[in-house]
Design an enzyme around this catalytic site. Sequence first.
Site, PDB file in Angstrom:
ATOM      1  CG  HIS A 131       2.161  -1.460  -3.428  1.00 38.87           C
ATOM      2  ND1 HIS A 131       1.205  -2.400  -3.182  1.00 38.87           N
ATOM      3  CD2 HIS A 131       2.924  -1.962  -4.431  1.00 38.87           C
ATOM      4  CE1 HIS A 131       1.364  -3.434  -4.002  1.00 38.87           C
ATOM      5  NE2 HIS A 131       2.393  -3.192  -4.774  1.00 38.87           N
ATOM      6  CE1 TYR A 132      -1.818   3.101   2.282  1.00 37.58           C
ATOM      7  CE2 TYR A 132      -2.562   4.720   0.689  1.00 37.58           C
ATOM      8  CZ  TYR A 132      -2.824   3.837   1.725  1.00 37.58           C
ATOM      9  OH  TYR A 132      -4.102   3.706   2.188  1.00 37.58           O
ATOM     10  CB  THR A 133       5.002   1.789   3.339  1.00 39.17           C
ATOM     11  OG1 THR A 133       5.099   3.127   3.865  1.00 39.17           O
ATOM     12  CG2 THR A 133       5.962   1.629   2.169  1.00 39.17           C
ATOM     13  CG  HIS A 168      -2.012  -3.191  -3.925  1.00 41.17           C
ATOM     14  ND1 HIS A 168      -1.598  -3.438  -2.644  1.00 41.17           N
ATOM     15  CD2 HIS A 168      -2.298  -4.409  -4.452  1.00 41.17           C
ATOM     16  CE1 HIS A 168      -1.630  -4.750  -2.419  1.00 41.17           C
ATOM     17  NE2 HIS A 168      -2.047  -5.358  -3.496  1.00 41.17           N
ATOM     18  CD  GLU A 184       4.742  -1.297  -0.554  1.00 38.59           C
ATOM     19  OE1 GLU A 184       4.198  -0.232  -0.165  1.00 38.59           O
ATOM     20  OE2 GLU A 184       4.201  -2.425  -0.486  1.00 38.59           O
TER      21      GLU A 184
END
Length: 272
Positions: free
Chosen positions: A39-41, A150, A102
């Site tokens: 994921h990225y945050t 994701h 993340e």
Amino acid sequence: MKAILVLALLVLAGCGGLRIDTSQSSVAQSSRVQYIVLHYTSTDLPRSLELLTRGEVSAHYLIGAEPPAVYRLVDEQRRAWHAGDSEWQGRTWLNASTLGIELVNPGYEEDADGNRHWHPYPRAQIDVLIRLLKELVARHELPPGSIVGHSDIAPQRKVDPGPLFPWYRLAAEGLIAWPDDAQVGIRQRLFAAVGLPPPAWYQQRLATLGYRVPRHGELDEATLKVLAAFQMKYRPSRHDGVPDAETAALLQVLAPAAQVPGVEAPEAEEAM
Ligand SMILES: [Zn+2]
């Protein structure tokens, strides 16, 4: 008096704890972890830490951008709440069977024309991610193809880790499968010459790879989103979801028709 004595004995037994003999161990066992989700945050490190430690979402690991410090926020034996409504290779609600990582990255900004401007990942951050992934893959004995975005497991509502995430670097380290350029080139020329396959063909191959995708043979909005997720990973220069010769070629190389489409064969443990 007798009742009190019985009660006292029960309490004593409770204090002593149940004795469990752990000298024997089954050979028939494996990690509960089946996939790793990236994921990225969408925000900076302080805000990411706050959200992932105090909010209603979490991840096992968080990797900063500059410097790429690694935080473990949830023990690997426990569930982190990162996947939400998700599916891969027929398995659903993947918090129970995945590790979540993340990456601190702001994601994208949208300009007045609706164009998205994505933030690149610093090279050192990906270096650290690769080191972590290698440890996790070894620890949980994960087969190639166990690392997903994701956007792969929830293509209708998620786009992270985004088109600038360097999947090819994970491929170069043997962490994910990658289509052979020459094979893709041959098939791309073929599709360009004879014409593109029908929508059902894309849907079948996307399902073979693991995506949850409609199977009705129509190129609807939901199918376009799954195609866009696939393109973001393997052909990020254009990821509008519109089928073309290169997308068809990539799918044909990655998901040959010889494979049984749809859900994977059940594992031995599930067959019992
Ligand atoms: Zn995410």
